[in-house]
Scaffold this motif. Structure first.
Motif, PDB file in Angstrom:
ATOM      1  N   ASP A   1       0.814  -1.222   0.000  1.00 33.05           N
ATOM      2  CA  ASP A   1       0.000   0.000   0.000  1.00 33.05           C
ATOM      3  C   ASP A   1       0.849   1.275   0.000  1.00 33.05           C
ATOM      4  OD1 ASP A   1       0.891   0.451   2.639  1.00 33.05           O
ATOM      5  OD2 ASP A   1      -0.898  -0.431   3.544  1.00 33.05           O
ATOM      6  N   GLY A   2       2.188   1.125  -0.007  1.00 32.67           N
ATOM      7  CA  GLY A   2       3.074   2.272  -0.107  1.00 32.67           C
ATOM      8  C   GLY A   2       3.466   2.908   1.202  1.00 32.67           C
ATOM      9  N   SER A   3       3.013   2.371   2.330  1.00 29.30           N
ATOM     10  CA  SER A   3       3.357   2.961   3.623  1.00 29.30           C
ATOM     11  C   SER A   3       4.754   2.545   4.098  1.00 29.30           C
ATOM     12  CB  SER A   3       2.318   2.581   4.688  1.00 29.30           C
ATOM     13  OG  SER A   3       2.259   1.178   4.854  1.00 29.30           O
ATOM     14  N   LYS A   4       5.320   1.530   3.473  1.00 32.28           N
ATOM     15  CA  LYS A   4       6.682   1.093   3.778  1.00 32.28           C
ATOM     16  C   LYS A   4       7.453   0.893   2.480  1.00 32.28           C
ATOM     17  CE  LYS A   4       5.535  -1.473   8.023  1.00 32.28           C
ATOM     18  NZ  LYS A   4       5.503  -2.824   8.647  1.00 32.28           N
ATOM     19  N   LYS A   5       8.761   1.101   2.549  1.00 37.51           N
ATOM     20  CA  LYS A   5       9.628   0.832   1.407  1.00 37.51           C
ATOM     21  C   LYS A   5      10.361  -0.487   1.636  1.00 37.51           C
ATOM     22  CE  LYS A   5      10.438   5.671   0.163  1.00 37.51           C
ATOM     23  NZ  LYS A   5      11.446   6.706  -0.185  1.00 37.51           N
ATOM     24  N   LEU A   6      10.698  -1.137   0.546  1.00 33.63           N
ATOM     25  CA  LEU A   6      11.505  -2.351   0.628  1.00 33.63           C
ATOM     26  C   LEU A   6      12.958  -1.972   0.373  1.00 33.63           C
ATOM     27  CD1 LEU A   6      11.663  -5.442   0.930  1.00 33.63           C
ATOM     28  CD2 LEU A   6      11.443  -5.595  -1.564  1.00 33.63           C
ATOM     29  N   PHE A   7      13.803  -2.125   1.389  1.00 32.75           N
ATOM     30  CA  PHE A   7      15.231  -1.870   1.264  1.00 32.75           C
ATOM     31  C   PHE A   7      15.925  -3.207   0.983  1.00 32.75           C
ATOM     32  CE2 PHE A   7      13.596   1.712   3.534  1.00 32.75           C
ATOM     33  CZ  PHE A   7      14.402   2.788   3.184  1.00 32.75           C
ATOM     34  N   VAL A   8      16.418  -3.339  -0.241  1.00 34.41           N
ATOM     35  CA  VAL A   8      17.043  -4.597  -0.653  1.00 34.41           C
ATOM     36  C   VAL A   8      18.558  -4.435  -0.582  1.00 34.41           C
ATOM     37  CG1 VAL A   8      17.262  -6.320  -2.464  1.00 34.41           C
ATOM     38  CG2 VAL A   8      15.096  -5.116  -2.170  1.00 34.41           C
ATOM     39  N   HIS A   9      19.190  -5.231   0.263  1.00 35.52           N
ATOM     40  CA  HIS A   9      20.637  -5.178   0.437  1.00 35.52           C
ATOM     41  C   HIS A   9      21.265  -6.125  -0.595  1.00 35.52           C
ATOM     42  CE1 HIS A   9      20.479  -3.218   4.568  1.00 35.52           C
ATOM     43  NE2 HIS A   9      19.216  -3.456   4.266  1.00 35.52           N
ATOM     44  N   VAL A  10      21.855  -5.551  -1.625  1.00 30.61           N
ATOM     45  CA  VAL A  10      22.394  -6.345  -2.735  1.00 30.61           C
ATOM     46  C   VAL A  10      23.475  -5.536  -3.433  1.00 30.61           C
ATOM     47  CG1 VAL A  10      20.535  -5.519  -4.265  1.00 30.61           C
ATOM     48  CG2 VAL A  10      21.769  -7.616  -4.852  1.00 30.61           C
ATOM     49  N   ASP A  11      24.519  -6.217  -3.899  1.00 32.10           N
ATOM     50  CA  ASP A  11      25.647  -5.530  -4.516  1.00 32.10           C
ATOM     51  C   ASP A  11      25.835  -5.838  -6.000  1.00 32.10           C
ATOM     52  OD1 ASP A  11      26.927  -3.834  -2.596  1.00 32.10           O
ATOM     53  OD2 ASP A  11      27.529  -5.618  -1.497  1.00 32.10           O
ATOM     54  N   ASP A  12      25.598  -7.082  -6.403  1.00 32.75           N
ATOM     55  CA  ASP A  12      25.941  -7.475  -7.768  1.00 32.75           C
ATOM     56  C   ASP A  12      24.844  -7.124  -8.774  1.00 32.75           C
ATOM     57  OD1 ASP A  12      24.604  -9.775  -6.291  1.00 32.75           O
ATOM     58  OD2 ASP A  12      24.469 -10.485  -8.360  1.00 32.75           O
ATOM     59  N   ALA A  13      25.254  -6.954 -10.048  1.00 37.08           N
ATOM     60  CA  ALA A  13      24.334  -6.514 -11.098  1.00 37.08           C
ATOM     61  C   ALA A  13      23.199  -7.502 -11.313  1.00 37.08           C
ATOM     62  CB  ALA A  13      25.104  -6.296 -12.398  1.00 37.08           C
ATOM     63  N   LYS A  14      23.500  -8.796 -11.296  1.00 39.27           N
ATOM     64  CA  LYS A  14      22.444  -9.800 -11.475  1.00 39.27           C
ATOM     65  C   LYS A  14      21.452  -9.749 -10.319  1.00 39.27           C
ATOM     66  CE  LYS A  14      21.530 -14.777 -11.500  1.00 39.27           C
ATOM     67  NZ  LYS A  14      20.262 -14.599 -12.205  1.00 39.27           N
ATOM     68  N   GLY A  15      21.967  -9.635  -9.108  1.00 40.15           N
ATOM     69  CA  GLY A  15      21.089  -9.563  -7.946  1.00 40.15           C
ATOM     70  C   GLY A  15      20.199  -8.337  -7.983  1.00 40.15           C
ATOM     71  N   ILE A  16      20.755  -7.189  -8.399  1.00 37.48           N
ATOM     72  CA  ILE A  16      19.955  -5.963  -8.492  1.00 37.48           C
ATOM     73  C   ILE A  16      18.856  -6.132  -9.540  1.00 37.48           C
ATOM     74  CG2 ILE A  16      19.999  -3.518  -9.100  1.00 37.48           C
ATOM     75  CD1 ILE A  16      22.909  -3.464  -8.026  1.00 37.48           C
TER      76      ILE A  16
ATOM     77  N   GLN B   1      27.652  -2.760  -7.874  1.00 39.70           N
ATOM     78  CA  GLN B   1      27.623  -2.841  -9.336  1.00 39.70           C
ATOM     79  C   GLN B   1      26.396  -2.142  -9.929  1.00 39.70           C
ATOM     80  OE1 GLN B   1      28.047  -6.978 -10.460  1.00 39.70           O
ATOM     81  NE2 GLN B   1      30.162  -7.089  -9.742  1.00 39.70           N
ATOM     82  N   ALA B   2      25.840  -1.190  -9.205  1.00 33.49           N
ATOM     83  CA  ALA B   2      24.625  -0.509  -9.658  1.00 33.49           C
ATOM     84  C   ALA B   2      24.824   0.215 -10.980  1.00 33.49           C
ATOM     85  CB  ALA B   2      24.154   0.475  -8.589  1.00 33.49           C
TER      86      ALA B   2
ATOM     87  N   ASN C   1      36.543  -6.148  -6.491  1.00 40.47           N
ATOM     88  CA  ASN C   1      37.139  -7.064  -7.472  1.00 40.47           C
ATOM     89  C   ASN C   1      38.540  -6.605  -7.853  1.00 40.47           C
ATOM     90  OD1 ASN C   1      34.545  -8.461  -7.708  1.00 40.47           O
ATOM     91  ND2 ASN C   1      33.886  -6.665  -8.875  1.00 40.47           N
ATOM     92  N   THR C   2      39.396  -7.551  -8.164  1.00 41.35           N
ATOM     93  CA  THR C   2      40.796  -7.234  -8.440  1.00 41.35           C
ATOM     94  C   THR C   2      40.971  -6.392  -9.706  1.00 41.35           C
ATOM     95  OG1 THR C   2      41.011  -9.356  -9.593  1.00 41.35           O
ATOM     96  CG2 THR C   2      41.671  -9.287  -7.274  1.00 41.35           C
ATOM     97  N   ASP C   3      40.024  -6.473 -10.653  1.00 43.58           N
ATOM     98  CA  ASP C   3      40.173  -5.702 -11.891  1.00 43.58           C
ATOM     99  C   ASP C   3      39.401  -4.383 -11.864  1.00 43.58           C
ATOM    100  OD1 ASP C   3      37.742  -6.945 -11.892  1.00 43.58           O
ATOM    101  OD2 ASP C   3      37.781  -7.562 -13.999  1.00 43.58           O
ATOM    102  N   ASP C   4      38.834  -4.011 -10.711  1.00 45.58           N
ATOM    103  CA  ASP C   4      38.154  -2.726 -10.583  1.00 45.58           C
ATOM    104  C   ASP C   4      39.183  -1.602 -10.418  1.00 45.58           C
ATOM    105  OD1 ASP C   4      35.681  -3.897 -10.716  1.00 45.58           O
ATOM    106  OD2 ASP C   4      35.380  -3.954  -8.545  1.00 45.58           O
ATOM    107  N   ASP C   5      38.788  -0.388 -10.794  1.00 49.62           N
ATOM    108  CA  ASP C   5      39.630   0.773 -10.526  1.00 49.62           C
ATOM    109  C   ASP C   5      39.859   0.899  -9.024  1.00 49.62           C
ATOM    110  OD1 ASP C   5      39.592   1.292 -13.205  1.00 49.62           O
ATOM    111  OD2 ASP C   5      38.135   2.925 -13.083  1.00 49.62           O
ATOM    112  N   TYR C   6      41.038   1.331  -8.654  1.00 52.02           N
ATOM    113  CA  TYR C   6      41.357   1.452  -7.230  1.00 52.02           C
ATOM    114  C   TYR C   6      40.433   2.440  -6.523  1.00 52.02           C
ATOM    115  CZ  TYR C   6      43.432   6.059  -7.884  1.00 52.02           C
ATOM    116  OH  TYR C   6      43.610   7.393  -8.148  1.00 52.02           O
TER     117      TYR C   6
END
Length: 435
Positions: A243-258, A280-281, A306-311
């Motif tokens: 009904d919109g009175s609460k938001k769903l906060f989804v704790h997720v990092d990877d692109a597939k999961g999002i 990975q948003a 990840n090891t290949d990400d920018d520092y």
């Protein structure tokens, strides 16, 4: 002799309670207050160089350029803030402040409950308004927080509070604002201590874990439309997602999961969703923008996943998402998250150093955060009609060298900026000054 010992113990406990007590919450505003001459950082991207800010009964009545408006302030309490800066109170989302005092003391740890699907667990009633960790937020300008449970697949329900209160009832700004879902990991690492391959591999139970949550929501919908004579608290708690009175906060990092979480939202008719973490948003930014889903990004002061990400990927993610039109705010979950929450303004300062303007970075911990938490009608910016929750800093509040607060107000109340840490600092500063 027995009574003497008892009296000594009672006196000792009373003295200890006085030493350990939090600062007394400030009384309600009783007189109009005018802050004159400061550079006002409104929180919505605007700046007023020579400002006049007036608030009465906890509400802002004037926010204007002092060179343009003329208002009689003779009957007000006037604060001369020339060469200083005024900011809206900073907001820390997704925090366990007030739920844990000392990690090693089990009796002071109340952020996690037994069980996997716990939407009915309310963090607010466990919130300790007298936490010494909570009071240490105020000297850095962090005045509001979303108190969030941890653990399980559905951790529970969060609430938004202000950080100068007698108890959780006084502290509450928005009660039961959202439900927190820990999205299953699409990959898992083997547990070497159980003889498993320690490498990264697909999670064979991923579909099963997603289905578990989907079935739970469908059952809650069936419960809502059926016989509710036997009360089911978990099913009752999730109705706000529809009904919109609460938001769903989804704790997720990877692109597939999002991506899967967004599809889950659509398929289950969930009104509003927020991604928490979202490392990975950027890879699915178009999808986030299409569905109007904001992101509370992973702690800025962290190393790449990840090891290949920018520092510097964690430093510049806020800029990248902002540029493509995704609403972004900062959070600080992770190791030492409660104590480190006081560094929230400096996370924003790092985001400014990596591409955002100072005022855009400020929005990450003020108006953007308020919008995501659903409290922007009253908090998050210095605008007429909103709460007088603000502070005066001697310099740039996003810089740890110049974030030195003179005054802070919550709902117009002149709050204390003293804490256990400031008292110790003064004590030992005086010790070495005299040597």
């Amino acid at each position: 002799m027995k009574h003497l010992k008892q009296n000594i113990i009672i006196v000792f406990l009373l003295c200890a309670s006085l030493v350990m007590a939090q600062q007394t919450p400030a009384p309600k505003q009783s007189q109009s207050i005018a802050i004159m001459g400061a550079t006002a950082h409104i929180g919505n991207g605007e700046i007023i160089e020579n400002s006049l800010i007036i608030f009465k009964e906890g509400k802002l009545t004037t926010v204007a350029d002092a060179r343009v408006v003329r208002i009689d302030v003779s009957n007000m309490r006037v604060i001369n803030a020339n060469d200083k800066h005024v900011y809206p109170g900073f907001i820390i989302p997704n925090s366990t402040l007030g739920l844990v005092e000392i990690d090693a003391v089990r009796a002071s740890d109340d952020d996690d409950e037994i069980g996997s699907l716990n939407p009915h667990i309310r963090s607010l009633i466990a919130y300790n308004a007298e936490s010494k960790v909570v009071e240490s937020m105020r000297p850095n300008g962090v005045l509001i927080g979303q108190i969030t449970p941890r653990g399980g697949r559905i951790s529970g329900t969060s609430s938004v509070v202000q950080f100068d209160a007698w108890n959780w009832e006084d502290a509450a700004i928005k009660v039961d604002d959202g439900i927190h879902l820990n999205w299953p990991n699409s990959f898992s690492r083997g547990r070497w201590w159980r003889g498993e391959d320690p490498g990264l591999k697909p999670n064979k139970n991923y579909s099963k874990q997603v289905k578990e949550v989907t079935v739970f929501l469908k059952e809650s919908k069936a419960y809502q439309s059926g016989d509710k004579s036997a009360k089911h608290l978990p099913f009752e708690a999730v109705q706000g997602l529809f009904d919109g009175s609460k938001k769903l906060f989804v704790h997720v990092d990877d692109a597939k999961g999002i991506t899967d979480a967004i599809n889950f939202k659509v398929q289950n008719d969930i009104s509003e969703m927020v991604v928490v973490g979202g490392y990975q948003a950027l890879q699915v930014a178009d999808l986030l923008k299409k569905h109007n889903i904001p992101v509370l990004i992973k702690r800025v002061h962290s190393t790449p996943d990840n090891t290949d990400d920018d520092y510097d990927q964690p430093f510049k993610l806020a800029k990248q998402l902002t540029d493509v039109g995704v609403l972004v705010a900062l959070q600080n979950s992770g190791d030492m998250e409660r104590m480190n929450a006081r560094n929230l303004p400096f996370l924003a300062g790092t985001a400014a150093a990596y591409g955002l303007s100072k005022e855009e970075a400020l929005q990450l911990i003020t108006l953007n955060a308020a919008k995501i938490l659903g409290i922007d009608k009253d908090y998050g910016s210095l605008e007429v009609g909103k709460s007088a929750t603000l502070f005066i800093s001697e310099g740039d509040a996003l810089d740890m060298r110049t974030n030195v607060l003179d005054k802070a107000f919550i709902d117009g109340r002149d709050i204390s900026l003293e804490s256990h840490q400031t008292e110790l600092w003064k004590r030992y500063s005086n010790k070495y000054k005299n040597q």
